[in-house]
Write an enzyme that holds these catalytic residues in place. Structure first.
Site, PDB file in Angstrom:
ATOM      1  N   HIS A 259       0.838  -1.206   0.000  1.00 32.36           N
ATOM      2  CA  HIS A 259       0.000   0.000   0.000  1.00 32.36           C
ATOM      3  C   HIS A 259       0.872   1.253   0.000  1.00 32.36           C
ATOM      4  O   HIS A 259       1.883   1.336   0.687  1.00 32.36           O
ATOM      5  CB  HIS A 259      -1.016  -0.013   1.130  1.00 32.36           C
ATOM      6  CG  HIS A 259      -0.529   0.327   2.495  1.00 32.36           C
ATOM      7  ND1 HIS A 259      -0.392   1.620   2.936  1.00 32.36           N
ATOM      8  CD2 HIS A 259      -0.184  -0.449   3.542  1.00 32.36           C
ATOM      9  CE1 HIS A 259       0.011   1.628   4.191  1.00 32.36           C
ATOM     10  NE2 HIS A 259       0.155   0.381   4.590  1.00 32.36           N
ATOM     11  N   GLU A 304      -5.369   2.153   1.764  1.00 31.85           N
ATOM     12  CA  GLU A 304      -5.300   0.987   2.655  1.00 31.85           C
ATOM     13  C   GLU A 304      -5.564   1.396   4.085  1.00 31.85           C
ATOM     14  O   GLU A 304      -6.246   0.681   4.846  1.00 31.85           O
ATOM     15  CB  GLU A 304      -3.925   0.319   2.540  1.00 31.85           C
ATOM     16  CG  GLU A 304      -3.803  -1.003   3.309  1.00 31.85           C
ATOM     17  CD  GLU A 304      -3.296  -0.842   4.736  1.00 31.85           C
ATOM     18  OE1 GLU A 304      -3.175  -1.877   5.434  1.00 31.85           O
ATOM     19  OE2 GLU A 304      -3.023   0.285   5.179  1.00 31.85           O
ATOM     20  N   GLU A 305      -5.030   2.548   4.467  1.00 33.58           N
ATOM     21  CA  GLU A 305      -5.182   2.996   5.848  1.00 33.58           C
ATOM     22  C   GLU A 305      -6.628   3.341   6.188  1.00 33.58           C
ATOM     23  O   GLU A 305      -6.975   3.469   7.362  1.00 33.58           O
ATOM     24  CB  GLU A 305      -4.285   4.209   6.117  1.00 33.58           C
ATOM     25  CG  GLU A 305      -2.791   3.943   5.985  1.00 33.58           C
ATOM     26  CD  GLU A 305      -2.234   3.061   7.088  1.00 33.58           C
ATOM     27  OE1 GLU A 305      -3.022   2.604   7.949  1.00 33.58           O
ATOM     28  OE2 GLU A 305      -1.011   2.832   7.095  1.00 33.58           O
TER      29      GLU A 305
END
Length: 484
Positions: A259, A304-305
């Site tokens: 990511h 992604e976070e």
């Protein structure tokens, strides 16, 4: 690597498949896994980290999804790949970023822990005060409009047990009867982590969750409660970077991902610049037209976070046949933690911890990594497929997966410290999700070892999917995935 239980998100749309033919002629000698590993040097990897650090410094200190720092990161990675002859795409996807400023719940003189369900409407910063009305505890609590027959919930905050129907249905039905808010009581011990209404459009009233014990205490206390869920939901877009070799079978794709986004609080150089840099340098050394049997597809994921959004958008955009063309997925998220561990995803569930084994073939992937590290003087431990990184959408579709990991916010044990060095009883990365996640705090020795493991595994599976550490192919693949 996203925080376990973080409140986030849904994908509204997404893009593309990099599905190229294998008509190009190789422009290099046959790939050898050990030689590829040796070519991915600490200096080459750190060079990419320096670029990512500079990008963050030039963009308010971070590279978070939806920011100029993330866009510059995409442009950097895409340009490096294009310069090495890859076919590169940057498909865009929409996401909803759910943010919670305040979560508070008070009854009488007591404060209770409450968690906002993702996409909960906001109470505003001042909260709402209203009488608490428990919903009936029948076989489908709060799931039928008749549950509220004879019960006045107008202007009230409804206390309802979890179970049977989605959270969204519970709050919608309560709202239709005039409720001002909803508190969902967990049906097991512990706080309500990761709850979601599923989509911003379905949220009708502020909705939070409490533990089973706190739910019982709230009901016993009765009276008025003050609920504060100061939340916002914003729609935005981000891009993935997808790059595939022009050579190798596109029916047996080796997919490799990391990511690209950071959290807003820092530059994200270990999380996950290290995974990006190792994956990118592997692509650089492999080249866009290597002499391989199987095509290699590199992915650099956005958001992604915020909940694995980029990888989820990508995997969901593929047809079943296109997913079946992906032989395996290798994931790299945090490779240079300051108090580093040496961990490989537990494909065979030999540790018997957490979520169980990965899809068929994952055990062989784990052995590929652990054997390489063992041959280079490192005895790796297993780590659970706990759903905190971008392998999640792949294993959900039965795609065998694996990777290496240097640890995040878990604690290094004395036994691990004795094996690997570092400090016992301290977390692997004290800089995790912070402004100090910088190049200065990357463990370069661990990064070098893990980056070599990245390249080695890519080389192994680009050459062949067979052997004792191989993954299912052909009819065996279809059978294995149908059984998942």
């Amino acid at each position: 690597m996203r925080l376990r239980g973080a409140f986030t998100v849904g994908v509204a749309g997404a893009m593309v498949l990099a599905g190229c033919s294998s008509t190009s002629e190789p422009d290099s000698p046959p790939v050898d896994a050990s030689a590829l590993a040796a070519s991915v040097t600490e200096g080459g990897v750190v060079g990419h980290l320096e670029q990512l650090q500079t990008i963050a410094e030039n963009n308010n200190g971070n590279r978070a999804a939806g920011t100029s720092g993330y866009d510059d990161s995409v442009d950097y990675v895409a340009q490096v790949l294009e310069d090495k002859g890859f076919d590169v795409e940057t498909p865009e996807f929409e996401f909803h970023n759910f943010d919670v400023r305040t979560e508070a719940l008070r009854s009488g003189d007591r404060d209770f822990e409450v968690r906002a369900l993702a996409y909960s409407p906001s109470t505003g910063p001042d909260g709402i005060t209203a009488r608490l009305v428990p919903a009936p505890k029948d076989e489908s609590p709060g799931c039928e409009v008749t549950d509220y027959d004879g019960l006045d919930v107008t202007g009230a905050i409804v206390l309802v047990n979890r179970g049977v129907c989605p959270f969204a249905a519970k709050q919608q039905l309560a709202s239709e009867r005039g409720a001002a808010g909803v508190i969902v009581v967990n049906n097991e011990d512990g706080p309500m982590n990761g709850g979601t209404l599923g989509d911003p459009d379905v949220g009708k009233v502020p909705t939070g969750g409490v533990s089973k014990a706190d739910g019982a205490a709230l009901e016993q206390a009765g009276g008025d409660v003050t609920l504060t869920l100061d939340t916002t939901t914003e729609s935005s877009t981000a891009r993935n970077v997808i790059a595939q070799t022009k050579t190798g079978s596109t029916e047996d794709v080796v997919m490799v991902g990391a990511h690209l986004d950071s959290v807003p609080d820092g530059p994200g150089i270990n999380d996950n610049g290290t995974g990006v840099a190792a994956t990118l340098e592997t692509a650089v050394q492999l080249g866009g037209s290597p002499d391989v049997d199987n095509a290699v597809r590199f992915a650099f994921w956005g958001a992604e976070e915020l909940g694995l959004l980029g990888s989820e958008a990508y995997v969901n955009s593929l047809s079943e046949d296109q997913r079946n063309d992906i032989a395996l997925y290798l994931n790299f998220d945090m490779l240079g933690s300051e108090n580093a561990g040496y961990l490989a995803y537990d494909g065979d569930n030999s540790d018997n911890v957490g979520e169980g084994p990965g899809p068929e073939g994952s055990a062989g992937i784990e052995r590929t990594f652990t054997e390489f590290l063992q041959n280079n003087g490192v005895a790796a431990d297993g780590t659970d497929f706990d759903g905190r990184s971008d392998y999640g959408p792949f294993i959900e579709h039965g795609i065998p997966s694996g990777g290496v990991f240097s640890g995040a916010d878990e604690t290094k044990t004395p036994e691990q410290s004795q094996k690997w060095g570092g400090t016992p009883d301290v977390v692997y990365d004290e800089n995790y999700h912070s402004a100090t996640d910088t190049l200065e705090n990357v463990n370069r020795a661990a990064l070098a070892k893990n980056a070599a493991a990245v390249a080695y595994a890519v080389g192994v599976y680009a050459e062949s999917l067979a052997g004792p550490n191989g993954v299912p192919t052909g009819a065996d693949r279809e059978k294995a995935r149908a059984a998942e």
